[in-house]
Design a protein around this motif. Sequence first.
Motif, mmCIF file in Angstrom:
data_model
loop_
_atom_site.group_PDB
_atom_site.id
_atom_site.type_symbol
_atom_site.label_atom_id
_atom_site.label_comp_id
_atom_site.label_asym_id
_atom_site.label_seq_id
_atom_site.Cartn_x
_atom_site.Cartn_y
_atom_site.Cartn_z
ATOM 1 N N HIS A 1 59.157 -48.234 -75.903
ATOM 2 C CA HIS A 1 60.066 -49.347 -75.562
ATOM 3 C C HIS A 1 61.554 -48.980 -75.502
ATOM 4 N N LYS B 1 51.855 -42.708 -83.977
ATOM 5 C CA LYS B 1 53.104 -43.472 -83.824
ATOM 6 C C LYS B 1 53.878 -43.473 -85.131
ATOM 7 N N ASP C 1 54.466 -53.963 -75.169
ATOM 8 C CA ASP C 1 54.803 -54.293 -76.557
ATOM 9 C C ASP C 1 54.352 -55.738 -76.836
ATOM 10 N N HIS D 1 50.748 -49.907 -74.798
ATOM 11 C CA HIS D 1 51.497 -50.405 -75.967
ATOM 12 C C HIS D 1 51.292 -51.911 -76.152
ATOM 13 N N HIS E 1 50.200 -55.075 -79.243
ATOM 14 C CA HIS E 1 49.926 -55.430 -80.637
ATOM 15 C C HIS E 1 49.024 -56.655 -80.630
#
Length: 460
Positions: A258, A174, A332, A83, A85
């Motif tokens: 998360h 997702k 995350d 996970h 970004h």
Amino acid sequence: MSFQEEITFIYGVEYGQVMKDNFKYDLGLVNGKVYINGSFVAVDIYIKDQVISEIVPQGTELPCENIVSCISKLIMPGFIDPHVHINLDLGEFRSADDYESASKAAAFGGITTFIDFLDPIINVDEFENRFAQKMKEAKDSYIDYSFHTTVGNFDDDVDKLVAISRANGIPSIKMFTTYSESNRKISKEKLQEFMKNSSKTSTLILVHAENDYMILNAEVDDTLEQYERSRPAEAEILEIEKLVRIVKDIPGKLYIVHVTCGSSINLIKEECKELIGKNIFIESCPQYFHLTKDLFEQDNGNLFLLAPPLRSADEQQKLKENISSIQTIGTDHCPFTKEEKMRYKVASKIPKGLGSLEYSFSLMYHLFGEEIIDKFTINPAKIHNLYPKKGVIQKDSDADFVIFSPDKTLMIDSGHSRTDYSPYEDMLINGLIESTVRRGEFIVKNRKLVAKTNGQFIER
Ligand SMILES: [Zn+2]
């Protein structure tokens, strides 16, 4: 004269011997303790053509180009962060890391594979574009990578999207149960359709679980002090309760990203303990184990802002107590610079996200020790279809390794990410990641970057 006699005549040695002398392994990791089947054993590893070729008793000397001694070090499979970004565009802000900097930070943290998200789509037709865009960005990665397909308020054929996504090596979709204001919230009907598809195709359905209605109707000021109450623990717990009901009804594969609250996990355990690890997978992040919402009230509280928010010390304690029910740790990862974080006082205007890639394993190892290893290796590999190529030290798997000194310590600083701070700055951590090997090549060796950007897209 037979062929073998002829060879023996020419070289003066047995034919077999000639073959053996010519054959060399590329890399040998010897004298370390190697993580196999949940414990550390004294074996040597030999690598040929980017994969693990032999695992032999220590002291077995095989012909090898490059032997690296790992005395008093632990050797683990390269870590997987499911996970992250990278290059996330939020309009006024863009997250600080591109693939070059994110993957460098990851490599220093022992991560050899990460999974980013394609930008959200509403229609099947948009997939191709989003996929091509990420593939282009990811060319600068030091480590291997994959993506999750992401949908917003999806309004098209579910089976078709899953089929196209899978055909491109992405067996995971997702979705969000919130963010209706930006048209990213999935409808209940579509979520059920995805789950139905998942029950047939085993496609992983990743859900960001927060109750949209509670967030839209929270009666709080738009301040840092009240930020946690604007997306409270109850919003996560309530939405997870709804998701659990869907999975009990339609047994697809639900992966909750998360998870911030121990109470959420207690609820899943009460409702359907037996589905955890089979139909329900729980991911949490280092920040929810190390930081609490009190930080928002400090003068530099902006630097800790993310969504979903940090929680109370009580919820954090319950999360720690539930560590054995959590399958994976993702970061995350989505850092911004200090200046960007501090630019506004109003909570809704501050870019949400923290950087954790480089310190994720260290932070969790510091709290839980060896219990944490599977959550960075074999679990994410199995859940995200990377196994047995990734996540395990066995013959024919990719030669991805972390070489770790358990007796040394690490002082956290802003690290190799392109942001200029870390939310964990100045923490002293037990254990030090010394070197990282990706497919038989050192990326980080003795805390120095030594490779070129050579990451590959991994079809899952
Ligand atoms: Zn995320």
